[in-house]
Every structure is written in structure tokens, then in C-alpha cells.
Enzyme design. Structure first.
Site, PDB file in Angstrom:
ATOM      1  CB  ALA A   1      -0.897   0.012   1.229  1.00 23.75           C
ATOM      2  CE  LYS A   2       2.961   6.789  -4.061  1.00 20.41           C
ATOM      3  NZ  LYS A   2       4.375   6.835  -3.681  1.00 20.41           N
ATOM      4  CB  ALA A   3      -0.789   4.171   3.659  1.00 12.29           C
TER       5      ALA A   3
ATOM      6  CE1 TYR B   1       6.695   7.262   0.123  1.00 12.62           C
ATOM      7  CE2 TYR B   1       4.570   6.346   0.716  1.00 12.62           C
ATOM      8  CZ  TYR B   1       5.601   6.495  -0.188  1.00 12.62           C
ATOM      9  OH  TYR B   1       5.542   5.860  -1.399  1.00 12.62           O
TER      10      TYR B   1
END
Ligand code: PPE
Length: 308
Positions: free
Chosen positions: A158-160, A164
Site C-alpha cells: 500500500a502507498k499510505a 512514509y
């Protein structure tokens, strides 16, 4: 990197003035990192602005949202149209595109399920991620002392937004130590990715990149570059790499929407190859930019024209 302001931002179904695209300080996502996002680019082509791999990016956004049970109140088609609308509204030929769906204002506490979901799409001109000269000269990277979050903590599938903060630690460490960027290893010691890029090595004419199971983002540029490389006749493999595989590579480079194809010239102060962009990296960069600019008919389906 400073943001270049343009006129409009798409916000929950409407185009609003750049300065009015604001949210409340008690928004859930600000406190708990509960947002999912994408980074996309549109390139200038002879037929006007074209978005690179728009569908793949929106599919990945949907996968990220599914993981966090975040219901995006707009369809894939509506978000694709909104992306084109906001580029047209700002009359941009080339830009970076940042769609984000996040838990908004109305609920406090870790439970995200009752908070409203907001969706925005911002666009702005964004040049070379690691600097214009980096595309030719390459960057110096450090293997981070921070490990990459794993598949059972903060899954790299997932790119949540909250995920980051792991890359933020690595990026700060590398900059404070005088490098341009970091590469993180997973808990087993295998190479994953940079704070915002996938990594490839070239050894004896063969390209190798870590499998996504190592804990790297399933990069869309990574897949495109694998296809371009195979089409140019290169063998491409996905294998776990350790840090010495980077030190001993003939060439090494990053891929990413923001980073595009950026050569890596040093890893932990070991010079890679000749210490500048290698011939395979250069060839792939050429193929990549030809495809993004609509100069290669073979990859026409990778572009969505804004004014079609
Ligand atoms: N790994 C990470 C951790 C990552 O964030 C990116 C994209 C990639 C690999 C490459 O994925 P792709 O863009 O699909 O090829 N990083 C985005 C955000 C960078 C930022 O600083 O913000 C990007 O490149 O848009």
C-alpha cells in the site's frame, strides 16, 4: 523541494482555487497518517499533455484504500476524468499529479472508520526529483541504518501516507551524512527500495531488481522499465539482493514517477562502475523518455491524452 503553485486543485468533486484547498488541523489523517495517495506524471507530447500509466496508478490507489478499509467515494472513471480536468484547468503541458484520499475532520481517536473521506488531486510542474544534473551524473546513496517496514507491519503493497515516516527517517539520515538518498534493507538484510524509488542493478548485461515481496513498493516505473529492458533484448530478473550486490554492480539506477530513471554513481562511498551513468542506464533512460513523450508507438497504450 519548493512547490510551484498553479491555479486550481480538484477537491471532493470541484475545482477550487489553490489557496482554498485547505483542511482542518484536527483531520484524522494529519494525526494518524490515515491517507492513501499516488504520484503520477503527465508528459508533454506532440498531441498535448499525456498522463503516464493513469489506470495503473488509480488501480494501485484502490488497492491501498482496500487495505485500510477506506472507501473512496469516487469511481475509477471519475478520478481519471478529474485528473484530466485539473490538468486542463491549469493549462499544463507537463506536471506531477498527486491524488490523495484521506480521513478528514469529525472524529478523533485511532479508529478511522467513522471519519469522513476526502479526495483531492493537485497538479504542479515538478522537475527532476533528485536534481537535473542527477539524471546524467548520478546520485550518491547510503544504505540506511533504518530497516524498511515489513509486510506484517506497514505493508509496502500500500502507498499510505503514514508509512512514509519510515522513509523520512532514512532520507534524513542520508542527507545529514552528506548523501543524496537512502536505500533501506528489510529485517532480513535484503535490499528493498529508496525513500521514493525502486532500485535496479546491471551485472554482465543482466538487470536485476528486488522482488516486491522483499518489501519494496510495487512501482509502476519499475514494471515499465522491466518491459522496456526486455524489449531492448536484456534479460531481467527479480531476485533478493544484499548490499554488496549494489557495491559490485556494473551499473545501478533508481526508477520512480518522481525520480524517473536516475543513475546511482556511488553506494556507501564505493564507486559503481565508472562512477557516472553507465551505457545500459543511458539506453533505458532514452527508451523511457521516448515512451513518455509519445515518441514510440509501441507504448502508445501507456499514455492517456488529456485533450483526447
Ligand atoms: N518506492 C517508494 C518507497 C516510492 O515512494 C516510490 C514512488 C517508488 C518506489 C516508485 O514507484 P512508482 O512511482 O510507481 O514507479 N514515490 C513517489 C513519491 C515521491 C515523493 O517524494 O513524494 C513518486 O515517485 O511519485
Amino acid at each position: 523541494m519548493p512547490i510551484t503553485e498553479v491555479e486550481k486543485i480538484w477537491m471532493d468533486g470541484e475545482l477550487v482555487d489553490w489557496r482554498d484547498a485547505t483542511i482542518h488541523v484536527l483531520s484524522h489523517a494529519l494525526h494518524y497518517g490515515s491517507g492513501v495517495f499516488e504520484g503520477i506524471r503527465a508528459y508533454e507530447t506532440p498531441r498535448g499533455a499525456a498522463v503516464w500509466h493513469l489506470d495503473e496508478h488509480l488501480h494501485r490507489l484502490a488497492r491501498s484504500a482496500k487495505l485500510y478499509h477506506l472507501d473512496i467515494p469516487f469511481s475509477h472513471e471519475a478520478l481519471a476524468e478529474a485528473t484530466k480536468d485539473v490538468i486542463r484547468a491549469n493549462r499544463l503541458d507537463a506536471c506531477y499529479i498527486r491524488p490523495i484520499a484521506f480521513r478528514g475532520y469529525g472524529e478523533m481517536g485511532v479508529n478511522p472508520l467513522l471519519a469522513p473521506v476526502n479526495v483531492t488531486i493537485a497538479v504542479w510542474p515538478w522537475g527532476a526529483y533528485l536534481g537535473e544534473e542527477a539524471l546524467e551524473q548520478g546520485v550518491r546513496i547510503k544504505i540506511s541504518s533504518w530497516r524498511r517496514n515489513g509486510p506484517n507491519s506497514l505493508p509496502s503493497a500500500a502507498k499510505a501516507t503514514g508509512q512514509y515516516i519510515n522513509g523520512v527517517l532514512a532520507k534524513i539520515e542520508s542527507l545529514k551524512a552528506g548523501y543524496d538518498e537512502a536505500i533501506m534493507l528489510n529485517e532480513q538484510g535484503s535490499v528493498t527500495d529508496g525513500s521514493g524509488e525502486n532500485v535496479f542493478i546491471v551485472r554482465g548485461g543482466v538487470l536485476t531488481t528486488p522482488p516486491i515481496q522483499a518489501g519494496c513498493l510495487d512501482g509502476i516505473t519499475r514494471v515499465a522499465v522491466m518491459t522496456l529492458a526486455r524489449d531492448l533484448g536484456y534479460e531481467v530478473t527479480q531476485e533478493n539482493l544484499v548490499r554488496t550486490d549494489l557495491y559490485n554492480a556494473d551499473e545501478c539506477f533508481f526508477t520512480g514517477t518522481a525520480a524517473e530513471v536516475t543513475p546511482i554513481r556511488e553506494v556507501d562511498d564505493r564507486v559503481i562502475g565508472e562512477g557516472h551513468r553507465g551505457p545500459v542506464t543511458k539506453e533505458l533512460q532514452g527508451a523511457f523518455f521516448a515512451a513518455t513523450k509519445g515518441e514510440n508507438e509501441k507504448y502508445a497504450s501507456w499514455l492517456t491524452y488529456v485533450n483526447a
